[in-house]
Scaffold this motif. Sequence first.
Motif, PDB file in Angstrom:
ATOM      1  N   SER A 196       0.545  -5.940  -3.868  1.00  0.00           N
ATOM      2  CA  SER A 196       1.930  -4.590  -2.752  1.00  0.00           C
ATOM      3  C   SER A 196       2.839  -4.417  -2.847  1.00  0.00           C
ATOM      4  O   SER A 196       3.904  -3.621  -2.806  1.00  0.00           O
ATOM      5  N   LYS A 197       3.707  -5.918  -3.963  1.00  0.00           N
ATOM      6  CA  LYS A 197       4.500  -5.919  -4.226  1.00  0.00           C
ATOM      7  C   LYS A 197       5.271  -5.323  -5.231  1.00  0.00           C
ATOM      8  O   LYS A 197       7.067  -5.372  -5.764  1.00  0.00           O
ATOM      9  N   LEU A 198       4.145  -4.337  -6.493  1.00  0.00           N
ATOM     10  CA  LEU A 198       4.865  -3.296  -7.628  1.00  0.00           C
ATOM     11  C   LEU A 198       5.569  -2.493  -7.042  1.00  0.00           C
ATOM     12  O   LEU A 198       5.010  -1.394  -6.467  1.00  0.00           O
ATOM     13  N   ASP A 199       5.908  -1.792  -8.100  1.00  0.00           N
ATOM     14  CA  ASP A 199       7.043  -0.244  -8.349  1.00  0.00           C
ATOM     15  C   ASP A 199       6.172   0.037  -8.505  1.00  0.00           C
ATOM     16  O   ASP A 199       5.853   0.425  -9.808  1.00  0.00           O
ATOM     17  N   VAL A 200       4.796   1.337  -7.923  1.00  0.00           N
ATOM     18  CA  VAL A 200       4.188   1.909  -8.641  1.00  0.00           C
ATOM     19  C   VAL A 200       4.323   3.378  -8.861  1.00  0.00           C
ATOM     20  O   VAL A 200       5.373   4.093  -7.007  1.00  0.00           O
ATOM     21  N   THR A 201       3.964   4.505  -9.733  1.00  0.00           N
ATOM     22  CA  THR A 201       4.684   5.938  -9.336  1.00  0.00           C
ATOM     23  C   THR A 201       3.578   6.381 -10.241  1.00  0.00           C
ATOM     24  O   THR A 201       2.666   5.891 -11.171  1.00  0.00           O
ATOM     25  N   ARG A 202       2.819   7.651  -9.485  1.00  0.00           N
ATOM     26  CA  ARG A 202       1.872   8.435  -9.353  1.00  0.00           C
ATOM     27  C   ARG A 202       1.954   9.711 -10.509  1.00  0.00           C
ATOM     28  O   ARG A 202       2.345  10.550  -9.431  1.00  0.00           O
ATOM     29  N   VAL A 203       1.418  10.586 -11.103  1.00  0.00           N
ATOM     30  CA  VAL A 203       1.444  11.610 -11.362  1.00  0.00           C
ATOM     31  C   VAL A 203       0.560  11.753 -11.249  1.00  0.00           C
ATOM     32  O   VAL A 203      -0.675  11.882 -12.170  1.00  0.00           O
ATOM     33  N   GLU A 204      -0.385  13.291 -10.846  1.00  0.00           N
ATOM     34  CA  GLU A 204      -2.153  13.646 -10.505  1.00  0.00           C
ATOM     35  C   GLU A 204      -1.671  14.662 -11.000  1.00  0.00           C
ATOM     36  O   GLU A 204      -1.220  15.930 -10.918  1.00  0.00           O
ATOM     37  N   GLU A 205      -2.346  14.877 -11.386  1.00  0.00           N
ATOM     38  CA  GLU A 205      -2.581  16.486 -12.353  1.00  0.00           C
ATOM     39  C   GLU A 205      -4.387  17.124 -11.730  1.00  0.00           C
ATOM     40  O   GLU A 205      -5.097  16.715 -12.180  1.00  0.00           O
ATOM     41  N   ILE A 206      -3.747  18.518 -10.695  1.00  0.00           N
ATOM     42  CA  ILE A 206      -4.897  18.767 -10.392  1.00  0.00           C
ATOM     43  C   ILE A 206      -5.411  20.035 -10.810  1.00  0.00           C
ATOM     44  O   ILE A 206      -4.749  20.886 -11.343  1.00  0.00           O
ATOM     45  N   LEU A 207      -6.789  19.638 -11.368  1.00  0.00           N
ATOM     46  CA  LEU A 207      -7.714  21.170 -11.699  1.00  0.00           C
ATOM     47  C   LEU A 207      -8.890  21.250 -10.564  1.00  0.00           C
ATOM     48  O   LEU A 207      -8.884  20.311 -10.136  1.00  0.00           O
ATOM     49  N   PRO A 208      -9.404  22.280 -11.055  1.00  0.00           N
ATOM     50  CA  PRO A 208     -10.565  22.842  -9.373  1.00  0.00           C
ATOM     51  C   PRO A 208     -11.290  21.693  -9.543  1.00  0.00           C
ATOM     52  O   PRO A 208     -11.690  20.811  -8.469  1.00  0.00           O
ATOM     53  N   GLU A 209     -11.542  20.656 -11.106  1.00  0.00           N
ATOM     54  CA  GLU A 209     -13.151  19.917 -10.959  1.00  0.00           C
ATOM     55  C   GLU A 209     -12.609  18.579 -11.383  1.00  0.00           C
ATOM     56  O   GLU A 209     -13.647  17.546 -10.920  1.00  0.00           O
ATOM     57  N   TYR A 210     -11.301  18.270 -11.454  1.00  0.00           N
ATOM     58  CA  TYR A 210     -10.734  16.803 -11.539  1.00  0.00           C
ATOM     59  C   TYR A 210      -9.490  16.240 -11.742  1.00  0.00           C
ATOM     60  O   TYR A 210      -8.964  17.669 -11.652  1.00  0.00           O
ATOM     61  N   THR A 211      -9.048  15.842 -10.954  1.00  0.00           N
ATOM     62  CA  THR A 211      -7.458  15.151 -11.077  1.00  0.00           C
ATOM     63  C   THR A 211      -7.481  14.034 -12.480  1.00  0.00           C
ATOM     64  O   THR A 211      -7.888  13.164 -11.660  1.00  0.00           O
ATOM     65  N   LEU A 212      -6.642  14.259 -13.290  1.00  0.00           N
ATOM     66  CA  LEU A 212      -6.577  12.726 -14.235  1.00  0.00           C
ATOM     67  C   LEU A 212      -4.631  12.339 -13.700  1.00  0.00           C
ATOM     68  O   LEU A 212      -3.772  13.082 -12.906  1.00  0.00           O
ATOM     69  N   VAL A 213      -4.598  11.104 -13.007  1.00  0.00           N
ATOM     70  CA  VAL A 213      -4.029  10.480 -13.112  1.00  0.00           C
ATOM     71  C   VAL A 213      -3.244   9.176 -14.815  1.00  0.00           C
ATOM     72  O   VAL A 213      -4.284   8.720 -14.543  1.00  0.00           O
ATOM     73  N   THR A 214      -2.182   9.487 -13.777  1.00  0.00           N
ATOM     74  CA  THR A 214      -1.071   8.689 -14.648  1.00  0.00           C
ATOM     75  C   THR A 214      -0.480   7.399 -13.771  1.00  0.00           C
ATOM     76  O   THR A 214       0.351   8.034 -12.969  1.00  0.00           O
ATOM     77  N   THR A 215      -0.935   6.854 -13.863  1.00  0.00           N
ATOM     78  CA  THR A 215      -0.647   5.646 -13.235  1.00  0.00           C
ATOM     79  C   THR A 215       0.679   4.686 -13.911  1.00  0.00           C
ATOM     80  O   THR A 215       0.714   4.067 -14.760  1.00  0.00           O
ATOM     81  N   LEU A 216       2.242   4.929 -13.323  1.00  0.00           N
ATOM     82  CA  LEU A 216       2.902   3.925 -13.905  1.00  0.00           C
ATOM     83  C   LEU A 216       3.368   2.662 -13.032  1.00  0.00           C
ATOM     84  O   LEU A 216       4.256   2.963 -12.166  1.00  0.00           O
TER      85      LEU A 216
END
Length: 305
Positions: A205-225
């Motif tokens: 919980s102490k970490l600085d996290v950014t997410r980029v979600e690429e939302i498609l009809p059947e999938y979501t591709l997630v890049t967690t930084l």
Amino acid sequence: MKKTLLLIAVLLITLSCSHSPSQSKSTRNISAHTPGEDQFWNELSMEAIEEKESFFDVLEENHPALYNQIITDAKDPYLPMFWGQSYNFDSGAKKIIVDPKIIGELQARFNIKNDNNIVHAGIIHTYGYLFSVINTPYGYKRKRWIAPTLNFAFNMEANSLSPEAIEGGMFSNITFFAGSLAFKDKTQLSLLKNVANEVFTFDYSKLDVTRVEEILPEYTLVTTLVKLPRKKAGEENDYLLIYSTISKKLNKELLVTAFPVNQDSYNKIVASETLGPDQKITLRYNAYLQDLGKDLKGIRKLIKN
């Protein structure tokens, strides 16, 4: 005449011995290097590929601690289920990433069988990458695990995010660590049986996290930084990148890969012009999804913790 025949026989025996597998093996001095050096892994990999004995026999002889990690990890039936699939091919180098003999034996140990071309993402991106002998503009694939970057950044004193893990198995430790940061539903991670205590008790919980979600009809591709909490002098990387997928049909999150990236890479991934609706979506980092189409368009959404 007899002396001539005897001389020919001696020469033939000498030539035969010089080309025998045992002689070839004896000239590869793996012990001259340490697991912190690429030469150690390259020599170990080539011996496993070229010799008739199994990969695990070569590994047990030259790195028994890692051999024991893999054997113990392979006893956990839940471990493979947290990862998706990946190509065993580097599109930049145009080469196979891990030799079919090595990745085949690794996957078989975890009761996974396939054609060694589309492979288990977790096995290839952790243990498999240690034995990749292709060099890329970013270095060898194993660099992410043998360099001190991640263990230092997250204060893993037992080297849990590396092949030199003192406790747990590298595959189990990375799975729990990456899943704890990337997954929305983290409950099933508690099923893992071979996780180091420092990974299990880490305060995520102490970490600085950014997410980029690429939302498609059947999938979501997630890049967690994940911002690295600390860096050694001269460290080029600033974030840990974790790539994962969410199947909407199966309601299932799966890891694909993890590796450190620098600030420039972070800036490109979160650039404002790439966010919003009707964005071009590309499957990245050798990930494989069987039913994903081409020329994809979707929504790219930035989420900051």
